[in-house]
Design a protein around this motif. Structure first.
Motif, mmCIF file in Angstrom:
data_model
loop_
_atom_site.group_PDB
_atom_site.id
_atom_site.type_symbol
_atom_site.label_atom_id
_atom_site.label_comp_id
_atom_site.label_asym_id
_atom_site.label_seq_id
_atom_site.Cartn_x
_atom_site.Cartn_y
_atom_site.Cartn_z
ATOM 1 N N PHE A 32 46.065 -32.457 -3.394
ATOM 2 C CA PHE A 32 46.847 -32.104 -2.213
ATOM 3 C C PHE A 32 46.853 -30.591 -2.052
ATOM 4 O O PHE A 32 46.486 -29.851 -2.974
ATOM 5 N N GLU A 33 47.294 -30.134 -0.886
ATOM 6 C CA GLU A 33 47.391 -28.708 -0.604
ATOM 7 C C GLU A 33 48.812 -28.359 -0.213
ATOM 8 O O GLU A 33 49.482 -29.123 0.490
ATOM 9 N N VAL A 34 49.273 -27.199 -0.663
ATOM 10 C CA VAL A 34 50.546 -26.632 -0.226
ATOM 11 C C VAL A 34 50.231 -25.283 0.404
ATOM 12 O O VAL A 34 49.567 -24.443 -0.198
ATOM 13 N N ASN A 35 50.709 -25.085 1.634
ATOM 14 C CA ASN A 35 50.406 -23.863 2.368
ATOM 15 C C ASN A 35 51.699 -23.256 2.905
ATOM 16 O O ASN A 35 52.321 -23.797 3.817
ATOM 17 N N SER A 36 52.098 -22.124 2.320
ATOM 18 C CA SER A 36 53.297 -21.423 2.790
ATOM 19 C C SER A 36 52.936 -20.050 3.340
ATOM 20 O O SER A 36 53.780 -19.153 3.377
ATOM 21 N N ASN A 37 51.685 -19.895 3.768
ATOM 22 C CA ASN A 37 51.228 -18.593 4.250
ATOM 23 C C ASN A 37 51.822 -18.202 5.591
ATOM 24 O O ASN A 37 51.974 -17.022 5.888
ATOM 25 N N HIS A 38 52.120 -19.186 6.436
ATOM 26 C CA HIS A 38 52.556 -18.876 7.782
ATOM 27 C C HIS A 38 54.069 -18.710 7.849
ATOM 28 O O HIS A 38 54.820 -19.379 7.131
ATOM 29 N N ASP A 39 54.507 -17.848 8.733
ATOM 30 C CA ASP A 39 55.917 -17.498 8.829
ATOM 31 C C ASP A 39 56.786 -18.721 9.101
ATOM 32 O O ASP A 39 56.511 -19.509 10.014
ATOM 33 N N GLN A 40 57.821 -18.887 8.286
ATOM 34 C CA GLN A 40 58.872 -19.881 8.501
ATOM 35 C C GLN A 40 58.363 -21.318 8.518
ATOM 36 O O GLN A 40 58.995 -22.200 9.084
ATOM 37 N N GLN A 41 57.226 -21.577 7.871
ATOM 38 C CA GLN A 41 56.710 -22.940 7.828
ATOM 39 C C GLN A 41 55.936 -23.191 6.535
ATOM 40 O O GLN A 41 55.208 -22.325 6.067
ATOM 41 N N VAL A 42 56.145 -24.368 5.966
ATOM 42 C CA VAL A 42 55.370 -24.818 4.811
ATOM 43 C C VAL A 42 54.666 -26.111 5.200
ATOM 44 O O VAL A 42 55.300 -27.030 5.739
ATOM 45 N N ALA A 43 53.365 -26.180 4.944
ATOM 46 C CA ALA A 43 52.584 -27.380 5.240
ATOM 47 C C ALA A 43 52.103 -27.994 3.934
ATOM 48 O O ALA A 43 51.546 -27.308 3.084
ATOM 49 N N ILE A 44 52.343 -29.303 3.792
ATOM 50 C CA ILE A 44 51.879 -30.034 2.606
ATOM 51 C C ILE A 44 50.939 -31.132 3.089
ATOM 52 O O ILE A 44 51.327 -31.994 3.881
ATOM 53 N N THR A 45 49.714 -31.098 2.627
ATOM 54 C CA THR A 45 48.671 -32.019 3.085
ATOM 55 C C THR A 45 48.132 -32.787 1.899
ATOM 56 O O THR A 45 47.723 -32.195 0.897
ATOM 57 N N VAL A 46 48.120 -34.120 2.004
ATOM 58 C CA VAL A 46 47.684 -34.966 0.894
ATOM 59 C C VAL A 46 46.264 -35.461 1.145
ATOM 60 O O VAL A 46 45.980 -36.064 2.183
ATOM 61 N N ARG A 47 45.399 -35.190 0.191
ATOM 62 C CA ARG A 47 44.015 -35.671 0.294
ATOM 63 C C ARG A 47 43.853 -37.037 -0.368
ATOM 64 O O ARG A 47 43.219 -37.918 0.178
#
Length: 336
Positions: free
Chosen positions: A204-219
């Motif tokens: 899976f991926e965790v992405n907190s690079n963008h302002d005020q948002q965290v995206a968690i994507t499951v492969r």
């Protein structure tokens, strides 16, 4: 003549330079100005290959692949050794921080209990080791439990000394892809701000690079996401959770996980992504700064894929499709 940078050297060993850049790098190598830097960049280029090629290899096959890569590069310094598949983290990078675990998973199912105090007590004296991926370069790390982490350029991972001894918890700042070794007795937890992503064994991926948002994507597999004591969602393959850090609102949507996580193989994919976010990603990926008027371009969204292209080509494609002009000087780009 282009300036010799770490990013340029890595691109050279990946075969992504034009003729002028090739000549500049070859002259730099021949002059033996900084052979240690050249050796490090060659290793980075090798380890940035597709995980499908490197992860399944035995130590012997991994060593042979490294030798073939060196031969193909045309540079054979005697002092360069085989990169270790299991990376031992430097103790001098430690700094004090306590890691608070939010969830544990029982064998009977996903179950929230009260692990906060016992984990805080267990890890209070542990000094996490910091692993950083500099801007412009991805970093591949194999943890002591066999799990592999790919750090997006500019990201940082904190791993406590007791990792794989008293739990498997890491802290992430930025963006990373995790390929987790399965262990039903010891869940793997990724802490990003107030969110904790908990798995047994999955990718899976965790992405907190963008302002005020965290995206968690499951492969692959199943992932549980918690905020404080509450489980917010359980995600399966090709699902993505977008969590707003200010309002605490979140959505769960279907997603092309393989495409969104393809940066680990050198490809960047954007699917109706705001131009401002595209620029933030490119800044980290290429190690540059991009200046644009956020208000002017906030409604512009981009859908495009880039596979190991030089920044100049990427900017040409974006400017043609988005109808903007830009100025580029050294590592600074201004979108007009």
């Amino acid at each position: 003549m282009p300036a010799i940078t770490r990013q340029l050297l890595i691109r050279y060993f990946k075969g992504q330079c034009d003729q002028e850049e090739n000549e500049a790098v070859q002259a730099f190598i021949a002059a033996e100005t900084d052979p240690a830097l050249v050796a490090t960049c060659m290793q980075d280029a090798f380890e940035m290959q597709s995980p499908d090629q490197l992860l399944p290899l035995s130590e012997l096959d991994y060593s042979n692949a490294w030798k073939q890569f060196r031969q193909k590069s045309g540079w054979q310094p005697a002092a360069v050794s085989t990169p270790a598949k299991q990376i031992r983290l430097s103790t001098w990078l430690r700094y004090a921080a306590a890691v608070v675990l939010i969830t544990v998973i029982s064998m009977a199912g996903w179950k929230t209990i009260r692990p906060h105090q016992q984990v805080a007590d267990a890890l209070a004296d542990a000094a996490p080791q910091r692993i950083q991926a500099i801007k412009g370069v991805t970093k591949r790390v194999t943890l002591t439990d066999g799990s592999t982490v790919y750090l997006f350029p500019g990201s940082e991972l904190l791993v406590p000394d007791v990792f794989n001894k008293k739990g498997r918890t890491v802290q992430l700042k930025g963006r990373a892809f995790f390929d987790v070794t399965k262990n039903p007795q010891q869940p793997f937890l990724v802490q990003t701000g107030a969110l904790v992503t908990s798995v047994l064994g999955t990718s899976f991926e965790v992405n907190s690079n963008h302002d005020q948002q965290v995206a968690i994507t499951v492969r692959t597999g199943l992932v549980s996401v918690h905020n404080n004591k509450n489980e917010l969602a359980r995600l399966t393959s090709n699902q993505q959770m977008l969590y707003q850090t200010t309002s605490h609102a979140f959505t769960v949507n279907s997603a092309d996980a393989a495409g969104l996580c393809s940066w680990i193989t050198g490809e960047l994919m954007f699917d109706r992504t705001p131009l401002t976010e595209v620029c933030q990603t490119l800044e980290q990926w290429y190690g540059v700064t991009i200046q644009l008027n956020a208000d002017q371009w906030r409604h512009k969204k981009i859908s495009v894929k880039f596979k190991q292209l030089p920044l100049s080509t990427v900017l040409q494609i974006l400017s043609a499709t988005s109808r903007f002009k830009y100025e580029m000087k050294d590592n600074h780009i201004k979108i007009i």
